[in-house]
Motif scaffolding. Sequence first.
Motif, mmCIF file in Angstrom:
data_model
loop_
_atom_site.group_PDB
_atom_site.id
_atom_site.type_symbol
_atom_site.label_atom_id
_atom_site.label_comp_id
_atom_site.label_asym_id
_atom_site.label_seq_id
_atom_site.Cartn_x
_atom_site.Cartn_y
_atom_site.Cartn_z
ATOM 1 N N VAL A 16 0.852 -1.185 0.000
ATOM 2 C CA VAL A 16 0.000 0.000 0.000
ATOM 3 C C VAL A 16 0.888 1.235 0.000
ATOM 4 N N ASP A 17 0.612 2.179 -0.895
ATOM 5 C CA ASP A 17 1.376 3.421 -0.942
ATOM 6 C C ASP A 17 1.206 4.199 0.357
ATOM 7 N N VAL A 18 2.213 4.961 0.704
ATOM 8 C CA VAL A 18 2.246 5.650 1.990
ATOM 9 C C VAL A 18 1.123 6.669 2.132
ATOM 10 N N ARG A 19 0.888 7.500 1.144
ATOM 11 C CA ARG A 19 -0.110 8.574 1.291
ATOM 12 C C ARG A 19 -1.519 8.047 1.580
ATOM 13 N N PRO A 20 -2.051 7.116 0.782
ATOM 14 C CA PRO A 20 -3.397 6.622 1.114
ATOM 15 C C PRO A 20 -3.435 5.843 2.429
ATOM 16 N N LEU A 21 -2.351 5.144 2.753
ATOM 17 C CA LEU A 21 -2.313 4.410 4.016
ATOM 18 C C LEU A 21 -2.326 5.381 5.194
ATOM 19 N N ALA A 22 -1.553 6.455 5.098
ATOM 20 C CA ALA A 22 -1.524 7.458 6.162
ATOM 21 C C ALA A 22 -2.915 8.065 6.352
ATOM 22 N N GLY A 45 12.649 2.460 -6.537
ATOM 23 C CA GLY A 45 12.838 3.769 -7.157
ATOM 24 C C GLY A 45 12.443 4.836 -6.154
ATOM 25 N N LYS A 46 11.509 5.692 -6.537
ATOM 26 C CA LYS A 46 11.027 6.735 -5.627
ATOM 27 C C LYS A 46 9.745 6.323 -4.907
ATOM 28 N N ARG A 47 9.207 5.189 -5.287
ATOM 29 C CA ARG A 47 7.942 4.728 -4.701
ATOM 30 C C ARG A 47 8.196 3.956 -3.408
ATOM 31 N N VAL A 48 7.435 4.290 -2.378
ATOM 32 C CA VAL A 48 7.540 3.605 -1.083
ATOM 33 C C VAL A 48 6.197 2.954 -0.799
ATOM 34 N N THR A 49 6.232 1.641 -0.540
ATOM 35 C CA THR A 49 5.009 0.926 -0.209
ATOM 36 C C THR A 49 5.184 0.170 1.101
#
Length: 74
Positions: free
Chosen positions: A17-23, A48-52
């Motif tokens: 899950v991507d950080v922004r929607p999870l937060a 890359g630049k994506r953090v999940t």
Amino acid sequence: MQVHPAIHEVIEAGGGVDVRPLAKAAGVAPATLYRAINRGEVEAIKIGKRVTVPAHVARKLLKLPEAPAVVKAA
């Protein structure tokens, strides 16, 4: 806790899950979650630049019940 259906679907599928929607779903600022990741308090995967955040970690953050164990036939 009410979780957005799209996030719930990703977690149930075992995806990250991507950080922004999870937060947002957890009720914290994205920066707060990123800091916890940088401190090693929350497991995350960077491609890359994506953090999940892995599904099992997202479940704990959102206080969702554990996924049922899958038993493979012999």
